[in-house]
Design an enzyme around this catalytic site. Structure first.
Site, mmCIF file in Angstrom:
data_model
loop_
_atom_site.group_PDB
_atom_site.id
_atom_site.type_symbol
_atom_site.label_atom_id
_atom_site.label_comp_id
_atom_site.label_asym_id
_atom_site.label_seq_id
_atom_site.Cartn_x
_atom_site.Cartn_y
_atom_site.Cartn_z
ATOM 1 N N ARG A 184 62.388 46.658 45.692
ATOM 2 C CA ARG A 184 62.251 46.408 44.252
ATOM 3 C C ARG A 184 62.237 44.899 44.029
ATOM 4 N NH1 ARG A 184 66.332 50.478 44.617
ATOM 5 N NH2 ARG A 184 65.705 52.473 43.661
ATOM 6 N N LYS A 205 70.046 49.603 43.237
ATOM 7 C CA LYS A 205 70.573 50.116 41.978
ATOM 8 C C LYS A 205 71.967 50.695 42.208
ATOM 9 C CE LYS A 205 66.328 51.177 39.434
ATOM 10 N NZ LYS A 205 65.554 52.235 38.760
ATOM 11 N N HIS A 214 56.094 46.145 41.754
ATOM 12 C CA HIS A 214 56.307 47.580 41.939
ATOM 13 C C HIS A 214 55.051 48.272 42.467
ATOM 14 C CE1 HIS A 214 60.001 49.741 41.337
ATOM 15 N NE2 HIS A 214 59.341 50.836 41.004
ATOM 16 N N ARG A 217 55.547 48.261 46.088
ATOM 17 C CA ARG A 217 56.531 49.295 46.456
ATOM 18 C C ARG A 217 55.881 50.686 46.431
ATOM 19 N NH1 ARG A 217 62.137 50.691 46.482
ATOM 20 N NH2 ARG A 217 62.694 52.390 45.060
ATOM 21 N N HIS A 243 66.162 56.064 46.811
ATOM 22 C CA HIS A 243 66.205 57.028 45.722
ATOM 23 C C HIS A 243 67.409 57.950 45.901
ATOM 24 C CE1 HIS A 243 61.598 56.767 44.846
ATOM 25 N NE2 HIS A 243 62.279 55.834 44.211
ATOM 26 N N TYR A 296 55.180 60.903 45.177
ATOM 27 C CA TYR A 296 54.230 60.383 46.160
ATOM 28 C C TYR A 296 53.550 61.490 46.956
ATOM 29 C CZ TYR A 296 56.440 56.029 44.898
ATOM 30 O OH TYR A 296 56.916 54.961 44.184
#
Length: 308
Positions: free
Chosen positions: A152, A176, A246, A249, A272, A281
């Site tokens: 990120r 995150k 992004h 990414r 994630h 994806y």
């Protein structure tokens, strides 16, 4: 009028206990402030007096103001989280936002660069002009690391020298929720980073604060500057697509999944917490397979020729 202190207390809990980013906390602050203004207009004086009819009136009003369904979903999530927190303090009760659900969003597929476009971007020669060539040494390392490890923007901008282990070809990132993960660094990215680290001492101005990527003033390279440099190189190379962090990414994730078909591994690499965020994806991969099928299968070709 409702007291805003409870909102402030809730935001403090998000920042200190759940370790949400300042950007996320500020978004919650804006959403809850607007919601409190609505309840004030409805003459609600206690948080616990919030009703289902008022919830539906608030949602209808936000839709009339042109708010997208995605943004409304985010605002409803902020209200629901706030009231769940109030309920734990015996203030919110069985609030109407708890069981209320908007219709499911259609999830738009993320854009990606093709492998050929990525190769064009990463293998570009250095600019002829000396100042730009100097910047390219740093920028190429940034591009390679983005695509090599699927970072990120905030993760890359926050990297320090100590986070990089080129001997083991690994990088440690803070993601995150302040969760760390250790990621592999590809061979080409290692080479580009080695070139940058050799040049990096010339960028120091008044001491080394340990940031991996530096601005020309010797300070940490900002997220905004990274975005601008990526777009600069896309324009320089004539790429028709807007290039942003992004996107790299997304491209990393799509290309990895297309080659490996290992959804769990890609989930770990991306950081994630919910595999549903990674599953988008698989739709991109299916689109690729469908296009290959249409181009290659005799019966698909026949149908296409008959329709032309």
């Amino acid at each position: 009028m409702l007291t805003r202190q409870r909102i402030a207390d809730y935001l403090e809990a998000l920042a200190s206990q759940r370790l949400l980013s300042p950007h996320t906390v500020n978004a919650y602050r804006r959403d809850l402030a607007m919601f409190a203004d609505f309840l004030d207009a409805e003459a609600v004086t206690r948080w616990g007096d919030f009703t289902r009819a008022q919830l539906e009136a608030w949602i209808a009003g936000r839709r009339e103001q042109g708010l997208s369904l995605r943004s409304l979903q985010r605002e409803l999530s902020a209200v629901r989280g706030f009231y769940d927190w109030l309920a734990r303090h015996d203030e919110g009760g069985l609030h109407p936002a708890r069981s209320y659900r908007l219709r499911r969003l259609r999830q738009d597929l993320p854009q990606v660069l093709t492998v050929d476009s990525m190769q064009l971007l990463l293998d570009a020669p250095a600019p002829a002009e000396a100042a730009e060539a100097r910047l390219w040494t740093r920028d190429r390392a940034i591009l390679e690391l983005f695509y090599s490890s699927g970072l990120r923007l905030a993760e890359l901008a926050g990297l320090r020298l100590a986070d990089l282990d080129l001997g083991a070809a690994l990088v440690t990132v803070l993601g995150k929720g302040r969760k760390t993960r250790v990621l592999p660094v590809g061979r080409q990215a290692v080479t580009a980073l080695q070139a940058w680290l050799q040049a990096r001492p010339d960028w120091l101005r008044g001491g080394d604060h340990g940031w991996l990527f530096l601005s020309q003033r010797g300070s940490r390279l900002s997220e905004r500057s990274i975005q601008a440099r990526l777009q600069h190189h896309a324009l320089r190379l004539g790429l028709p697509q807007h290039v942003y962090p992004h996107l790299l990414r997304h491209s990393f994730a799509s290309h990895m999944l297309e080659s490996s078909h290992d959804l769990r591994a890609v989930q770990e690499l991306l950081g994630h917490s919910d595999i549903r965020a990674t599953q988008v994806y698989t739709h991109l991969d299916f689109q690729h397979l469908a296009s290959v099928y249409d181009a290659a299968h005799p019966r698909a070709r026949q149908r296409r020729e008959e329709n032309e």
